[in-house]
Design a protein around this motif. Sequence first.
Motif, short mmCIF file in Angstrom:
data_model
loop_
_atom_site.label_atom_id
_atom_site.label_comp_id
_atom_site.label_asym_id
_atom_site.label_seq_id
_atom_site.Cartn_x
_atom_site.Cartn_y
_atom_site.Cartn_z
N MET A 66 22.20 -17.91 -42.61
CA MET A 66 23.05 -16.85 -42.09
C MET A 66 22.36 -15.51 -42.14
O MET A 66 22.90 -14.52 -42.64
CB MET A 66 24.36 -16.79 -42.88
CG MET A 66 25.14 -18.06 -42.79
SD MET A 66 26.63 -17.93 -43.77
CE MET A 66 26.97 -19.64 -44.03
N ASP A 67 21.13 -15.47 -41.73
CA ASP A 67 20.41 -14.19 -41.73
C ASP A 67 21.16 -13.21 -40.85
O ASP A 67 21.74 -13.56 -39.84
CB ASP A 67 19.00 -14.42 -41.17
CG ASP A 67 18.06 -13.28 -41.53
OD1 ASP A 67 18.56 -12.28 -42.08
OD2 ASP A 67 16.87 -13.41 -41.28
N PHE A 68 21.17 -11.94 -41.26
CA PHE A 68 21.88 -10.93 -40.49
C PHE A 68 21.01 -10.41 -39.36
O PHE A 68 19.79 -10.44 -39.42
CB PHE A 68 22.31 -9.77 -41.38
CG PHE A 68 21.27 -9.35 -42.38
CD1 PHE A 68 20.18 -8.59 -42.00
CD2 PHE A 68 21.36 -9.74 -43.70
CE1 PHE A 68 19.22 -8.21 -42.90
CE2 PHE A 68 20.40 -9.36 -44.61
CZ PHE A 68 19.33 -8.60 -44.22
N ALA A 69 21.66 -9.97 -38.31
CA ALA A 69 20.93 -9.39 -37.18
C ALA A 69 20.78 -7.91 -37.45
O ALA A 69 21.66 -7.12 -37.17
CB ALA A 69 21.68 -9.64 -35.89
N GLY A 70 19.69 -7.50 -38.02
CA GLY A 70 19.49 -6.11 -38.34
C GLY A 70 19.44 -5.88 -39.84
O GLY A 70 19.13 -6.77 -40.61
N PHE A 71 19.78 -4.68 -40.26
CA PHE A 71 19.71 -4.28 -41.65
C PHE A 71 21.10 -4.21 -42.24
O PHE A 71 22.01 -3.63 -41.64
CB PHE A 71 19.03 -2.92 -41.78
CG PHE A 71 17.66 -2.89 -41.19
CD1 PHE A 71 16.57 -3.30 -41.94
CD2 PHE A 71 17.46 -2.49 -39.89
CE1 PHE A 71 15.31 -3.30 -41.38
CE2 PHE A 71 16.20 -2.48 -39.33
CZ PHE A 71 15.12 -2.89 -40.08
N ASN A 107 24.01 -2.25 -47.14
CA ASN A 107 23.73 -2.16 -48.57
C ASN A 107 22.22 -2.17 -48.81
O ASN A 107 21.53 -3.12 -48.44
CB ASN A 107 24.40 -3.32 -49.30
CG ASN A 107 24.35 -3.19 -50.81
OD1 ASN A 107 23.27 -3.13 -51.39
ND2 ASN A 107 25.50 -3.15 -51.44
N ARG A 108 21.73 -1.12 -49.45
CA ARG A 108 20.29 -1.03 -49.71
C ARG A 108 19.79 -2.19 -50.56
O ARG A 108 18.68 -2.71 -50.34
CB ARG A 108 19.98 0.28 -50.44
CG ARG A 108 20.25 1.56 -49.67
CD ARG A 108 19.98 2.77 -50.54
NE ARG A 108 20.38 4.01 -49.89
CZ ARG A 108 19.59 4.75 -49.13
NH1 ARG A 108 18.34 4.37 -48.92
NH2 ARG A 108 20.03 5.86 -48.58
N ASN A 109 20.59 -2.61 -51.55
CA ASN A 109 20.15 -3.65 -52.46
C ASN A 109 19.96 -4.98 -51.75
O ASN A 109 19.08 -5.77 -52.10
CB ASN A 109 21.16 -3.81 -53.60
CG ASN A 109 21.36 -2.52 -54.37
OD1 ASN A 109 20.42 -1.76 -54.57
ND2 ASN A 109 22.59 -2.27 -54.80
N THR A 110 20.81 -5.25 -50.77
CA THR A 110 20.69 -6.49 -50.02
C THR A 110 19.37 -6.53 -49.27
O THR A 110 18.68 -7.55 -49.24
CB THR A 110 21.85 -6.63 -49.03
OG1 THR A 110 23.08 -6.46 -49.74
CG2 THR A 110 21.85 -7.99 -48.36
N ASN A 111 18.98 -5.41 -48.66
CA ASN A 111 17.70 -5.37 -47.96
C ASN A 111 16.53 -5.51 -48.93
O ASN A 111 15.52 -6.14 -48.61
CB ASN A 111 17.59 -4.06 -47.18
CG ASN A 111 18.58 -3.98 -46.04
OD1 ASN A 111 18.78 -4.95 -45.32
ND2 ASN A 111 19.24 -2.86 -45.89
N ALA A 112 16.66 -4.92 -50.12
CA ALA A 112 15.60 -5.05 -51.12
C ALA A 112 15.40 -6.51 -51.49
O ALA A 112 14.27 -6.99 -51.64
CB ALA A 112 15.93 -4.21 -52.35
#
Length: 436
Positions: A354-359, A362-367
């Motif tokens: 379930m990868d997201f389309a984009g960013f 939440n900063r922590n999720t991207n980290a």
Amino acid sequence: MINMKKTASLLLILLLMITVCGCSNNTKIYNRLSENNNLSAPEETGESTDSSVAGELTIYTFGTEPQLKYLANKYMQVHPNVVINIVNADHDSETEMIAKLTSGEAGDIIDLEKIDMYKYSGSGLFENLYKYMNDDPDWNEDDYYTNIFKAMEIDDRLLGMPYSFTYTTARFNKTLLNELGYNTDEINEIDCYGIYDIYLKAMRESHYGENIKLSDWAMFDVEIGTFFNPVTDVCDFEGFEKYLSISKEIDAHKIGFTTFSNNPYIDDLTLTENQILKCIYPSPADMNIRQFKFQNDLNSLPVTVIDSDGNIPFTVTQGPYAISSRSAYKDLAWDFLKYCVSDIDYKSKMSRGMDFAGFCINRNTNAQFYDRINVNNTEGLFDDLDAFVDRLSVYSFYNDAGEAIRKEVDKYLRGQNDEIITAENCRKIAEKYMGE
């Protein structure tokens, strides 16, 4: 205009918009998943249950996305006295949705993807999410890209919560650019006029000549905000005829949509020899080879697309989700929205494809994303990403006038009107909308 690290002259072209939509009939999700639900139960993650939270939420969404289903089930596991219903309103018109919102039929949380937030911002139909953020002691704004919230404000109110967002990047044919004399190491950003300059140079000087091709010219969503943006009170169509003219010339050389390879992390969107450029909305994985250029030995050169005012427009790829002012469970709706954008159970979500389309907002999720992909030379990468995302400042969103202007531009590209008539029609549409 072309911005480079040292000097100027840039490249690229259009964009393949990828919209991730789920297909579902009206779906009711219970605490224990039904046999007909093709989404397996979330894995146990050690979160304790909380029986003190109770209520029933209904979410109206345009296409039920896997992440939303997954998070609804996860939330109900943690809160066994909560039931969440997800209704696919994909066949409802905006007028029908507004009628349901007004009557209270549309439930508690509403997907604003196809609703003109600006037009209905003063209707009292949607809650101001800033109120909930300010009143919630567990909300830590440092965990989120607040510049995205700021750009989405209407009259100092935030009406919808974005799950994820993205911007436009163009991928140029690096080999062809080198042949044309560009220093690809110095290319950083480009607008539609810079793309057009590259295109003309390739037409004149490359051995492909008139056979130079591009993917679909889709700069409309990037550039329209320089002419019309009701949120920033822009309504000025000076220069629109020039934009139309170059769009038509490039449109004549497009080759249609492109496809992704099977590699979700490093994908060069294979450029044919005579194709000068493609544009896509990047996922976080794309940042590895685009913005920061490590391990970039591919033939494609990713470059950030800016508008001609120097801004980096963004769009919301999932949501934004609003809380209905008619909801009987507003606090519960807020708690669920907050749960959705927190960084809980990230790796479990990702393991289900379930990868997201984009960013993620939440900063922590991207980290965590960068920890997960485990590529070389990632030290400092997230800090660079953070600084880059903080530059996003113009929200490209659905509104009735924008869609009407898009249709006028499409008619122009099909030869039904010239650029003078088209520009005048678009100006009238924008001014009428702003005056209503």
